[in-house]
Every structure is written in C-alpha cells, then in structure tokens.
Write a protein that holds these residues in place. Sequence first.
Motif, PDB file in Angstrom:
ATOM      1  N   THR A 175       0.854  -1.189   0.000  1.00 50.19           N
ATOM      2  CA  THR A 175       0.000   0.000   0.000  1.00 50.19           C
ATOM      3  C   THR A 175       0.891   1.241   0.000  1.00 50.19           C
ATOM      4  OG1 THR A 175      -0.096   0.128   2.403  1.00 50.19           O
ATOM      5  CG2 THR A 175      -1.808  -1.147   1.327  1.00 50.19           C
ATOM      6  N   VAL A 176       0.396   2.292  -0.611  1.00 48.58           N
ATOM      7  CA  VAL A 176       1.166   3.532  -0.709  1.00 48.58           C
ATOM      8  C   VAL A 176       0.244   4.738  -0.570  1.00 48.58           C
ATOM      9  CG1 VAL A 176       2.983   2.560  -2.196  1.00 48.58           C
ATOM     10  CG2 VAL A 176       0.923   3.549  -3.238  1.00 48.58           C
ATOM     11  N   GLY A 177       0.882   5.876  -0.289  1.00 50.07           N
ATOM     12  CA  GLY A 177       0.191   7.154  -0.365  1.00 50.07           C
ATOM     13  C   GLY A 177       0.488   7.768  -1.728  1.00 50.07           C
ATOM     14  N   CYS A 236      10.569   5.022  -0.575  1.00 54.12           N
ATOM     15  CA  CYS A 236      10.402   4.159   0.597  1.00 54.12           C
ATOM     16  C   CYS A 236      10.891   4.871   1.843  1.00 54.12           C
ATOM     17  CB  CYS A 236      11.160   2.841   0.411  1.00 54.12           C
ATOM     18  SG  CYS A 236      10.687   1.636   1.670  1.00 54.12           S
ATOM     19  N   THR A 237       9.967   5.147   2.745  1.00 54.22           N
ATOM     20  CA  THR A 237      10.333   5.832   3.982  1.00 54.22           C
ATOM     21  C   THR A 237      10.443   4.825   5.122  1.00 54.22           C
ATOM     22  OG1 THR A 237       8.000   6.309   4.411  1.00 54.22           O
ATOM     23  CG2 THR A 237       9.279   8.031   3.312  1.00 54.22           C
ATOM     24  N   GLN A 238      11.004   5.260   6.200  1.00 56.50           N
ATOM     25  CA  GLN A 238      11.318   4.359   7.303  1.00 56.50           C
ATOM     26  C   GLN A 238      10.086   3.967   8.120  1.00 56.50           C
ATOM     27  OE1 GLN A 238      13.788   2.650   8.130  1.00 56.50           O
ATOM     28  NE2 GLN A 238      13.690   2.283  10.323  1.00 56.50           N
ATOM     29  N   LEU A 244       3.658   8.139   9.512  1.00 56.81           N
ATOM     30  CA  LEU A 244       3.514   8.712   8.176  1.00 56.81           C
ATOM     31  C   LEU A 244       4.399   9.965   8.079  1.00 56.81           C
ATOM     32  CD1 LEU A 244      -0.319   8.231   7.668  1.00 56.81           C
ATOM     33  CD2 LEU A 244       1.535   6.866   6.716  1.00 56.81           C
ATOM     34  N   GLU A 245       4.465  10.528   6.887  1.00 56.72           N
ATOM     35  CA  GLU A 245       5.364  11.636   6.629  1.00 56.72           C
ATOM     36  C   GLU A 245       4.742  12.963   7.059  1.00 56.72           C
ATOM     37  OE1 GLU A 245       4.301   9.386   4.173  1.00 56.72           O
ATOM     38  OE2 GLU A 245       5.991   8.143   4.833  1.00 56.72           O
ATOM     39  N   THR A 246       5.580  13.973   7.224  1.00 57.32           N
ATOM     40  CA  THR A 246       5.061  15.336   7.366  1.00 57.32           C
ATOM     41  C   THR A 246       4.752  15.863   5.961  1.00 57.32           C
ATOM     42  OG1 THR A 246       7.195  16.444   7.096  1.00 57.32           O
ATOM     43  CG2 THR A 246       6.612  15.732   9.341  1.00 57.32           C
ATOM     44  N   VAL A 304       4.445   6.982  -2.058  1.00 55.02           N
ATOM     45  CA  VAL A 304       5.305   6.751  -0.894  1.00 55.02           C
ATOM     46  C   VAL A 304       4.772   5.571  -0.087  1.00 55.02           C
ATOM     47  CG1 VAL A 304       4.097   8.625   0.358  1.00 55.02           C
ATOM     48  CG2 VAL A 304       6.281   7.759   1.229  1.00 55.02           C
ATOM     49  N   GLY A 305       5.688   4.670   0.249  1.00 52.91           N
ATOM     50  CA  GLY A 305       5.348   3.509   1.061  1.00 52.91           C
ATOM     51  C   GLY A 305       6.500   3.207   2.004  1.00 52.91           C
ATOM     52  N   MET A 306       6.367   2.111   2.753  1.00 49.72           N
ATOM     53  CA  MET A 306       7.379   1.827   3.782  1.00 49.72           C
ATOM     54  C   MET A 306       8.038   0.455   3.639  1.00 49.72           C
ATOM     55  SD  MET A 306       5.312   3.151   7.121  1.00 49.72           S
ATOM     56  CE  MET A 306       4.485   4.760   7.128  1.00 49.72           C
ATOM     57  N   HIS A 331      -4.243   9.962  -0.069  1.00 55.98           N
ATOM     58  CA  HIS A 331      -3.379  11.032  -0.559  1.00 55.98           C
ATOM     59  C   HIS A 331      -2.235  11.155   0.441  1.00 55.98           C
ATOM     60  CE1 HIS A 331      -5.890  12.710  -3.772  1.00 55.98           C
ATOM     61  NE2 HIS A 331      -6.946  12.495  -2.998  1.00 55.98           N
ATOM     62  N   ALA A 332      -1.019  11.305  -0.048  1.00 57.74           N
ATOM     63  CA  ALA A 332       0.112  11.493   0.863  1.00 57.74           C
ATOM     64  C   ALA A 332      -0.117  12.759   1.698  1.00 57.74           C
ATOM     65  CB  ALA A 332       1.399  11.594   0.067  1.00 57.74           C
ATOM     66  N   ALA A 333       0.574  12.822   2.821  1.00 57.81           N
ATOM     67  CA  ALA A 333       0.374  13.924   3.782  1.00 57.81           C
ATOM     68  C   ALA A 333       0.482  15.291   3.090  1.00 57.81           C
ATOM     69  CB  ALA A 333       1.424  13.819   4.881  1.00 57.81           C
TER      70      ALA A 333
END
Length: 247
Positions: free
Chosen positions: A84-86, A158-160, A164-166, A181-183, A208-210
């Motif tokens: 899953t991703v944003g 790919c974030t850690q 979720l992201e800022t 963006v996903g993890m 939607h991503a942050a």
Amino acid sequence: MFGIIGGSGLAKLAALDTPRRQVMRTPYGEPSGALTFGRLAGRDIVFVARHGYGHTIAPHEINYRANIWALKELRVEGIFALSTVGGIRADLVPRSLVVPHQIVDYTHSRTSTFFESGANAVTHIDFTQPYSQRMRQRLLEAAARSGEVVFDGAVYACTQGPRLETAAEVNRLEVDGADVVGMTGMPEAALARELELEYASLSMVVNHAAGRGDSKTRVELSQLDEVLRQTVVRAVHVLEAAVRGAA
Ligand code: HPA
C-alpha cells in the motif's frame, strides 16, 4: 511457481485453493510467518504475509532477508509484491493501482544486504532498473486482460515509518521525483536482486500522501481500511490474471 508477498490488507489470499502452511527457517532467521502454498487461478503459488498473519510486524521490523531467502530456496520463478502507498502525483488518487518502475530509498537502520563483509569480497549489484521488466509486464498485461486500470510506472519513495510523513517531507519527496510513498519496498526489492530473483510490485494507493488532496491537514487513518478493502479486490484480480497468464 510464483511467490507472492502480501502487504497490508492481504494477510491471506482468500482466493487460494487448498492452502497448506509450512514453517521455514533460513540462515537469517524466520520469515514473517509460515509460508502458504496453494493454487491461484489454477497455478501453484507460495504466499508470505509481509507483516505476519496477524499484521503484527511493523515495516522496519520485517525480516526481509528471511522472506526473500525462503522464496529463493523454494526456487520461485518470480515474485509479485503487493503493497500500500500514499499518492503524491496528482493522478494517483486513493484506489489507484500502480506498477512502479523506480525507487528512491529513504530507509535507514534496516538490514539491507545478504552481502555482509567478512569472509566474502565486497559484492555490488546493478540496480539501475530495480524491478524486473518481465514481471512488470506480466502485471500490466494481466491488468489489460482483466479490465482493471493500472498505472504503468511510478517512482516509489520508501520511507522508514512506521509514522507517516510530514507535509514538508512529502514536498521534498516530490522534488526528488517520487510519485508514491510507502514503507516496505526496500530493502525487499534489492534483496531479491541480490539473489537474482525477478521481482515486481503492485502498489495500491490508499490515501493522498500527507499534505495532499483530502490529507491536506491530516491523513485520516480510520478511512484507510475501507479504501484498502475495496482496492485489494481489484489487485487480487490482476494478480490472478498475472499468474494465469504465465502458461
Ligand atoms: N506514507 C507511507 N506509507 C504509506 C502511506 C503513506 O502515506 N500510505 C500507505 N502506506
């Protein structure tokens, strides 16, 4: 036999005929859970739930090496990885399906290679094209056959996690060229390459991503399960067609 790595929303494949579970051990420890063997669309597959069957393993805690090693040991002919991703790119709205073609890795402190220094000489791998073009094509052709709309190509950041992201981080990801963006995409894809396994990903956009769209001021986590539930049905359609197409 294909390997399927299921992410959030796909801890088990309901479509699987005659499933059989097998616990496996690897030199790197145990995979996220027992591997499930069964038939999907009339073909043998082996399935592993990336977060465990009870969804208890966070993205940074997954034993990516054990999961990939186990699939290698089973001699799978390729891996389809669901995730899953944003959505960052404006057209990648919730419920979209996308087959990424590139990766930017922002993870840290994850064990990310089989090639640890020590007895062995330092080993590098080519990762210019991080996904198998053959496996990507299988997914895209399967989508076309099954009438599901799937986007061809996206840069996966790919974030850690697990947070979720800022909004500012998402802006930065976009400047870096990221579309989603996903993890969990890394180090999974790189480990597959290290073991010369063909690997492609089918990503489900669940928010939607942050800072984007209806996540302008916050990501409404309570809504994600419902979006995921709707989207995973279509993802499994595509998977079935991809597996079936491989005569
Ligand atoms: N960010 C990171 N990972 C995710 C997201 C997100 O917005 N949505 C689903 N997985």
